[in-house]
Scaffold this motif. Structure first.
Motif, mmCIF file in Angstrom:
data_model
loop_
_atom_site.group_PDB
_atom_site.id
_atom_site.type_symbol
_atom_site.label_atom_id
_atom_site.label_comp_id
_atom_site.label_asym_id
_atom_site.label_seq_id
_atom_site.Cartn_x
_atom_site.Cartn_y
_atom_site.Cartn_z
ATOM 1 N N ASN A 30 -72.942 44.136 -52.469
ATOM 2 C CA ASN A 30 -72.403 43.697 -53.752
ATOM 3 C C ASN A 30 -71.308 42.643 -53.607
ATOM 4 O OD1 ASN A 30 -73.984 45.339 -55.553
ATOM 5 N ND2 ASN A 30 -72.797 47.111 -54.873
ATOM 6 N N THR A 31 -71.194 42.036 -52.437
ATOM 7 C CA THR A 31 -70.194 41.002 -52.203
ATOM 8 C C THR A 31 -70.758 39.647 -52.597
ATOM 9 O OG1 THR A 31 -69.263 42.263 -50.349
ATOM 10 C CG2 THR A 31 -68.693 39.930 -50.492
ATOM 11 N N ASN A 32 -70.165 39.014 -53.606
ATOM 12 C CA ASN A 32 -70.656 37.719 -54.077
ATOM 13 C C ASN A 32 -70.603 36.669 -52.974
ATOM 14 O OD1 ASN A 32 -69.288 38.803 -56.969
ATOM 15 N ND2 ASN A 32 -71.292 37.853 -57.106
ATOM 16 N N ALA A 33 -71.668 35.887 -52.894
ATOM 17 C CA ALA A 33 -71.792 34.770 -51.947
ATOM 18 C C ALA A 33 -71.791 35.225 -50.494
ATOM 19 C CB ALA A 33 -70.703 33.722 -52.180
ATOM 20 N N TYR A 34 -71.951 36.543 -50.248
ATOM 21 C CA TYR A 34 -72.056 37.013 -48.864
ATOM 22 C C TYR A 34 -73.358 36.501 -48.259
ATOM 23 C CZ TYR A 34 -72.982 40.076 -44.909
ATOM 24 O OH TYR A 34 -73.302 40.564 -43.657
ATOM 25 N N LYS A 35 -73.276 36.019 -47.041
ATOM 26 C CA LYS A 35 -74.446 35.520 -46.334
ATOM 27 C C LYS A 35 -74.853 36.525 -45.254
ATOM 28 C CE LYS A 35 -74.782 32.009 -48.852
ATOM 29 N NZ LYS A 35 -75.881 31.987 -49.840
ATOM 30 N N ALA A 36 -76.033 37.101 -45.451
ATOM 31 C CA ALA A 36 -76.510 38.132 -44.540
ATOM 32 C C ALA A 36 -76.779 37.550 -43.153
ATOM 33 C CB ALA A 36 -77.781 38.773 -45.092
ATOM 34 N N THR A 37 -76.656 38.417 -42.157
ATOM 35 C CA THR A 37 -76.975 38.024 -40.789
ATOM 36 C C THR A 37 -78.220 38.785 -40.326
ATOM 37 O OG1 THR A 37 -75.402 39.713 -40.025
ATOM 38 C CG2 THR A 37 -74.624 37.447 -40.121
ATOM 39 N N ILE A 76 -77.609 36.544 -33.301
ATOM 40 C CA ILE A 76 -77.173 37.062 -34.602
ATOM 41 C C ILE A 76 -76.937 35.831 -35.470
ATOM 42 C CG2 ILE A 76 -75.446 38.386 -35.859
ATOM 43 C CD1 ILE A 76 -74.914 39.977 -33.349
ATOM 44 N N ASP A 77 -77.827 35.590 -36.410
ATOM 45 C CA ASP A 77 -77.855 34.342 -37.166
ATOM 46 C C ASP A 77 -77.467 34.549 -38.624
ATOM 47 O OD1 ASP A 77 -78.980 32.866 -34.935
ATOM 48 O OD2 ASP A 77 -80.851 33.913 -35.372
ATOM 49 N N LEU A 78 -76.798 33.545 -39.186
ATOM 50 C CA LEU A 78 -76.483 33.529 -40.610
ATOM 51 C C LEU A 78 -77.662 32.976 -41.398
ATOM 52 C CD1 LEU A 78 -72.825 32.129 -40.731
ATOM 53 C CD2 LEU A 78 -73.569 34.340 -41.610
ATOM 54 N N ASP A 79 -77.870 33.499 -42.582
ATOM 55 C CA ASP A 79 -78.852 32.956 -43.516
ATOM 56 C C ASP A 79 -78.094 32.310 -44.666
ATOM 57 O OD1 ASP A 79 -80.891 32.335 -45.239
ATOM 58 O OD2 ASP A 79 -81.390 34.406 -45.757
ATOM 59 N N MET A 80 -77.951 30.980 -44.622
ATOM 60 C CA MET A 80 -77.147 30.272 -45.609
ATOM 61 C C MET A 80 -77.958 29.788 -46.805
ATOM 62 S SD MET A 80 -74.125 30.509 -44.386
ATOM 63 C CE MET A 80 -73.343 29.491 -45.612
ATOM 64 N N SER A 81 -79.161 30.252 -46.975
ATOM 65 C CA SER A 81 -79.975 29.813 -48.110
ATOM 66 C C SER A 81 -79.375 30.319 -49.419
ATOM 67 C CB SER A 81 -81.412 30.321 -47.960
ATOM 68 O OG SER A 81 -81.451 31.734 -47.895
ATOM 69 N N THR A 82 -79.667 29.598 -50.510
ATOM 70 C CA THR A 82 -79.120 29.939 -51.821
ATOM 71 C C THR A 82 -79.753 31.218 -52.350
ATOM 72 O OG1 THR A 82 -78.834 27.587 -52.285
ATOM 73 C CG2 THR A 82 -78.747 29.082 -54.159
ATOM 74 N N LYS A 83 -78.916 32.085 -52.915
ATOM 75 C CA LYS A 83 -79.395 33.347 -53.472
ATOM 76 C C LYS A 83 -79.363 33.292 -54.999
ATOM 77 C CE LYS A 83 -80.005 34.678 -49.349
ATOM 78 N NZ LYS A 83 -81.378 34.627 -48.772
ATOM 79 N N ASN A 84 -79.446 34.444 -55.635
ATOM 80 C CA ASN A 84 -79.587 34.500 -57.091
ATOM 81 C C ASN A 84 -78.259 34.233 -57.798
ATOM 82 O OD1 ASN A 84 -82.311 35.201 -56.857
ATOM 83 N ND2 ASN A 84 -81.826 37.372 -56.692
#
Length: 422
Positions: A30-37, A76-84
């Protein structure tokens, strides 16, 4: 047999590291703009029992025989793609729709020859929970100042709208000069600057041919974003409450070289409402007296490898090693450098008209943000896909459990070996 145990222990460590990644993602669901790894496993070191062979005239080839020693976490990679998009109802909340980051820092960051800051020194963020602080700065939720391009007095507007000026379209008494009003039906109509029927300054261009003109008119504002990256701050107001736009001071030897200088006034303009244009990043506020004031435009930083940025603190990143080049852009290319012919600050040397116009000290090359836009009134949702994370957690749990079985079985076999002679 001990090799199997070593491999199983390595597997246990790898699966625990993977579980740490999953736990981090789930905790920020539920963290806004969090980028999953995401994680990937990597095979551990191999030892060669028997080498391979290509064969000879008499015998065929054979494959090499190798033993491995378990697994490890490969990446361990970041996914910086745009979310909802998550609506919040706050006019100053924005979501970056596309690639790019907001540029944040303290109030004193200076660029160009007078400053020691570079874009790589600045913090980057995808979280656009913005607001105006008591000093009139545009800041995020942590108090970091948002950087962009401040609105300043437009020299083109001043040139053509100052009564009695050499190129002014207005007489000293405030009346339009002859032929100042744009009339496309007039014989010999040409491109240039005119007044429209509402006495607004317009720029007229011909997108057709001389024999078949297709006239395009663009309103020229009294203010324009200056191509200098600086902290976004509300302009001053005069004694009557009217906004006073700052001058763009880039004179050699000035202590404010490369910076935006406040206009004279008693305090910052008061605001009744505020809006952010998604196609230009332009911040416009309405005062209590109904005056529309364009504060400036938000800048967007583009990173060559956005997945390679480095977490430095919370939701802040920096474009360190692995991120590649970082570029300064404006949304919709609404802000251009002073050496661009479309810039109101573009000046040719009358003594050397063939010389190239160079950008001023303090400017960083500004590119277009491409398809990136800003959506106001909401924030970007978390990048955690809860269904995927729960599924991965189950698989990691079973993988960890299987590795413990290897340790248990190896221990039993070693026990049998020890007990061979009784």
């Amino acid at each position: 047999m001990t090799g199997a145990m070593y491999a199983a222990v390595a597997g246990l460590k790898a699966h625990m590291s993977a579980l740490n990644v999953i736990g981090q993602n789930i905790s920020n669901v539920n963290t806004n703009a969090y980028k999953a790894t995401r994680y990937t496993f990597l095979e551990a070191l191999y030892t060669t029992v028997r080498g391979g062979s290509n064969g000879s005239n008499q015998v065929g080839g054979r494959n090499p025989a190798q033993n491995g020693y378990g697994s490890s976490i490969g990446t361990i990679d970041l996914d910086m793609s745009t979310k909802n998009y998550t609506p919040t109802g706050m006019a100053t909340d924005i979501m970056i729709d596309g690639d790019g980051f907001l540029i944040v820092g303290d109030k004193t960051s200076a660029f160009g020859e007078t400053g020691n800051k570079e874009l790589k020194d600045m913090y980057l963020t995808r979280l656009g929970n913005l607001g105006i602080d008591p000093d009139g700065y545009l800041v995020d939720g942590q108090g970091q100042v948002i950087y962009g391009f401040l609105s300043v007095a437009n020299p083109i507007y001043a040139e053509y709208m100052t009564p009695g000026g050499a190129n002014s379209l207005i007489n000293q008494d405030g009346t339009p000069k002859p032929d100042a009003i744009w009339d496309p039906t007039k014989q010999g109509a040409t491109e240039g600057y005119y007044l429209d029927e509402d006495r607004q300054l317009i720029k007229v261009t011909n997108e057709g041919t001389d024999t078949d003109p297709k006239w395009k008119t663009t309103v020229v504002d009294e203010y324009t974003p200056a191509p200098v990256l600086t902290a976004i701050r509300l302009p001053m107001q005069d004694a009557d409450g009217k906004a006073v736009y700052p001058e763009w001071d880039l004179k050699d030897g000035s202590p404010t070289k490369g910076q935006i200088v406040d206009g004279t006034g008693v305090k910052r303009v008061s605001r009744d409402s505020i809006s952010i244009d998604e196609n230009t990043g332009r911040i416009t506020l309405t005062t209590a007296k109904g005056e529309a004031v364009v504060v400036g435009s938000i800048a967007i930083a583009k990173v060559e490898n956005p997945n390679g940025v480095t977490h430095v603190d919370g939701h802040y990143y920096q474009a360190l090693e692995g991120a590649g080049d970082i570029r300064l852009t404006s949304v919709g290319h609404s802000v251009v450098n002073s050496n661009d012919p479309d810039s109101p600050f573009y000046k040719k040397d009358p003594n050397n008209p063939d010389a190239a116009v160079t950008q001023q000290d303090g400017e960083i090359a500004i590119e277009s943000s491409g398809g990136t836009k800003l959506i106001s009134g909401g924030l970007e949702s978390s990048g955690t896909d809860l269904a995927s994370e729960i599924s991965n957690m189950i698989m990691i749990q079973r993988g960890y459990q299987a590795n413990t079985r290897i340790v248990t079985v190896t221990d039993s076999m070693l026990e049998e070996l020890v007990n061979m002679k009784r």
